[in-house]
Design a protein around this motif. Sequence first.
Motif, PDB file in Angstrom:
ATOM      1  N   UNK A 176      15.243  -1.713   5.588  1.00  0.00           N
ATOM      2  CA  UNK A 176      14.057  -1.443   6.657  1.00  0.00           C
ATOM      3  C   UNK A 176      12.833  -1.520   6.024  1.00  0.00           C
ATOM      4  N   UNK A 177      12.561  -0.998   5.006  1.00  0.00           N
ATOM      5  CA  UNK A 177      11.022  -0.833   4.385  1.00  0.00           C
ATOM      6  C   UNK A 177      10.862  -2.491   3.966  1.00  0.00           C
ATOM      7  N   UNK A 193       1.643   3.278   3.241  1.00  0.00           N
ATOM      8  CA  UNK A 193       2.434   2.857   4.256  1.00  0.00           C
ATOM      9  C   UNK A 193       3.845   3.129   3.796  1.00  0.00           C
ATOM     10  N   UNK A 202      11.783   1.083  12.587  1.00  0.00           N
ATOM     11  CA  UNK A 202      12.273   1.322  11.108  1.00  0.00           C
ATOM     12  C   UNK A 202      13.667   1.867  11.285  1.00  0.00           C
ATOM     13  N   UNK A 203      14.019   2.524  12.147  1.00  0.00           N
ATOM     14  CA  UNK A 203      15.445   3.198  12.179  1.00  0.00           C
ATOM     15  C   UNK A 203      16.268   2.302  12.766  1.00  0.00           C
ATOM     16  N   UNK A 240      -3.188 -13.839  11.444  1.00  0.00           N
ATOM     17  CA  UNK A 240      -4.374 -13.475  12.100  1.00  0.00           C
ATOM     18  C   UNK A 240      -5.214 -12.181  11.577  1.00  0.00           C
ATOM     19  N   UNK A 241      -4.391 -11.179  10.934  1.00  0.00           N
ATOM     20  CA  UNK A 241      -4.967  -9.721  10.868  1.00  0.00           C
ATOM     21  C   UNK A 241      -5.605 -10.068   9.601  1.00  0.00           C
ATOM     22  N   UNK A 255      -0.488  -5.822  11.033  1.00  0.00           N
ATOM     23  CA  UNK A 255      -0.110  -7.126  11.613  1.00  0.00           C
ATOM     24  C   UNK A 255       0.696  -6.436  13.063  1.00  0.00           C
ATOM     25  N   UNK A 271       6.249  -8.214   5.437  1.00  0.00           N
ATOM     26  CA  UNK A 271       5.062  -8.846   6.210  1.00  0.00           C
ATOM     27  C   UNK A 271       3.857  -8.333   5.368  1.00  0.00           C
ATOM     28  N   UNK A 272       3.731  -7.087   4.762  1.00  0.00           N
ATOM     29  CA  UNK A 272       2.555  -6.952   3.765  1.00  0.00           C
ATOM     30  C   UNK A 272       2.301  -7.947   2.733  1.00  0.00           C
ATOM     31  N   UNK A 289       4.793   5.643   1.849  1.00  0.00           N
ATOM     32  CA  UNK A 289       5.025   7.029   2.127  1.00  0.00           C
ATOM     33  C   UNK A 289       5.624   7.281   3.569  1.00  0.00           C
ATOM     34  N   UNK A 290       4.801   6.741   4.507  1.00  0.00           N
ATOM     35  CA  UNK A 290       4.807   7.013   5.855  1.00  0.00           C
ATOM     36  C   UNK A 290       6.167   6.446   6.137  1.00  0.00           C
ATOM     37  N   UNK A 291       6.636   5.098   5.792  1.00  0.00           N
ATOM     38  CA  UNK A 291       7.911   4.508   6.279  1.00  0.00           C
ATOM     39  C   UNK A 291       8.973   5.414   5.612  1.00  0.00           C
ATOM     40  N   UNK A 292       9.135   5.760   4.314  1.00  0.00           N
ATOM     41  CA  UNK A 292       9.868   6.425   3.566  1.00  0.00           C
ATOM     42  C   UNK A 292      10.475   7.682   4.348  1.00  0.00           C
ATOM     43  N   UNK A 321      -4.827  -5.260  17.588  1.00  0.00           N
ATOM     44  CA  UNK A 321      -4.560  -5.055  16.286  1.00  0.00           C
ATOM     45  C   UNK A 321      -5.691  -4.007  15.590  1.00  0.00           C
ATOM     46  N   UNK A 331       8.850  13.255  -0.978  1.00  0.00           N
ATOM     47  CA  UNK A 331       8.332  11.919  -1.584  1.00  0.00           C
ATOM     48  C   UNK A 331       8.400  12.254  -3.028  1.00  0.00           C
ATOM     49  N   UNK A 373      10.574  -4.583   7.286  1.00  0.00           N
ATOM     50  CA  UNK A 373       9.250  -4.122   8.435  1.00  0.00           C
ATOM     51  C   UNK A 373       7.845  -3.787   7.639  1.00  0.00           C
ATOM     52  N   UNK A 374       8.228  -3.515   6.211  1.00  0.00           N
ATOM     53  CA  UNK A 374       6.616  -3.266   5.930  1.00  0.00           C
ATOM     54  C   UNK A 374       6.562  -4.047   4.617  1.00  0.00           C
ATOM     55  N   UNK A 409       9.657   8.358   7.802  1.00  0.00           N
ATOM     56  CA  UNK A 409      10.221   8.033   9.097  1.00  0.00           C
ATOM     57  C   UNK A 409      11.698   7.507   8.941  1.00  0.00           C
ATOM     58  N   UNK A 465       0.800  -1.241  -0.085  1.00  0.00           N
ATOM     59  CA  UNK A 465       0.089  -0.177  -0.107  1.00  0.00           C
ATOM     60  C   UNK A 465       0.737   1.223  -0.118  1.00  0.00           C
TER      61      UNK A 465
END
Lengths: 256, 253
Positions: free
Chosen positions: A164-165, A145, B111-112, A248-249, B98, A172-173, A147-150, B137, B67, A168-169, A152, A142
């Motif tokens: 990291x992206x 997600x 993330x960092x 489960x999500x 999740x 899992x996604x 944009x947000x992670x970038x 969740x 961005x 962590x993103x 951060x 998505x």
Amino acid sequence: MTRLLTGIVTAFVLLGLWQGYVWLSGIEPFLLPGPIAVAETLVARHELILKHLGTTALEIVLGLLIGTLLGVSAAILIHAIPAARRIGLPLLVVSQAIPVFALAPLLVLWLGYGLWSKVAMAVLIIFFPVATAFLDGLRRTEPGMLDLASIMTATLSPFRRTVALMVHVRIPAALPALASGLRVATGVAPIGAVVGEWVGSSAGLGYLMLHANGRMQIDLLFAALFVLALFSVLLWLSVDALLRKALPWQPDSFAR
Amino acid sequence: MGNVPGFSQQITGFSGIGLKLQGLAVAYGARTILRDLSLDVPAGRTTCLLGPSGIGKSTLLRRVAGLIDGPGTIVASDGRPIAGRVALMGQGDGLLPWLSALDNVLLGARLRGQAADRGRGRAMLARVGLADAAASRPDTLSGGMRQRVALARTLMEDQPLVLMDEPFSAVDALTRLKLQDLAAEMLADRTVLMVTHDPWEAIRISHAITVMTGDPAIISRTLHPAGDTPRAIDSDAARDLWRNLMAALGDVA
């Protein structure tokens, strides 16, 4: 409970039709044995069948593990590294375009009559659905997600940011997509192993079926086929249940 | 430390960093979204970008966030780069399905690769009224609760510049009012640039309202409503402001 009952009734009706046809038509048992005869053989020869099931099951499970590992690695590399994308993406398609059945004799020639030529067959069949499904999942993360992670991770180095992206993103996604690929892979994995056994082997349910067929022991062939199908279904159900528990999500519903 | 030339007292008068956007342009293929757009974003205040859907408000926000790239300059009042000093709250809640609410609040540290301050994360959740939902969740939370988790995550980042893209557009009217109050209270003293298409939202929580119109978009005017935020919207002043905003929105449309 009703679902189980429906299944049992359906199975018995189908078996009844089969047995009825065998009785009424008087077809030779070496052409089509009835389910009762098959069940008798299954009980009488269960040691033999279980021994060969052990071989086939090992091939399938090893194939699943190795194929999944390779498929997941390939998807991540193709996604993360532009050079890998240019080389890997066409290879991925080609890997599926070559019929595995045509490769089976070669694999037996190269890897021998033992376990590994069959594992290689299963790996080849499993690799593609796992790799493509996971790659699709990685690509469809998505945008919100990301944009947000970038933002951060704006202070990290480009490499650490990509990792990291990914960790962590994106990964899992993409797990629900990987799960879809794994379900398909689990469904087709037995084909790879059995085809490998047909082409050349001295053990496994595929070998046993071919052997029985050659000696007109069709009841044994059916018994082996039944055990193979039962094993495949149980394997699929276990993988499905495991994946459901692991994610489960993930929304999960059928049409009412 | 001295101020960067070109920043008026109004831009630097409050804590946090002000922004000076100059000559920004963004095009997607042949379609020009923004052309030669300039805007001052005052420090420590909430500035709303108001305009109809599809005008390029979100594009401008993404350009400020780094961005997307393009011509033009974005300078902070202290002269230092903006990257790494921005927190974003987008249209969706952007929660990772999740992770628990608490882990979502702590996402930046994760993330960092930093150690997460779980105590502060819990405190942030408590401030948005979700102390009991830390382990939940996102799929078990309502839309309004998810948006509050997103707000807590934004605050957890503790950045001087907060960019918000229609953050409350997906929740019902009453929840929106509550979230606006909460945001106005918790983001006080930070530099907030918020995109909205809702004039009432702009009136309630902003110190400056910048109206965007036209295609490619231009800044048609900037209003500076008086008084503290969150502002009551049933006053005469608010109604006058609303009429002014609607007139400004209609100028070019």
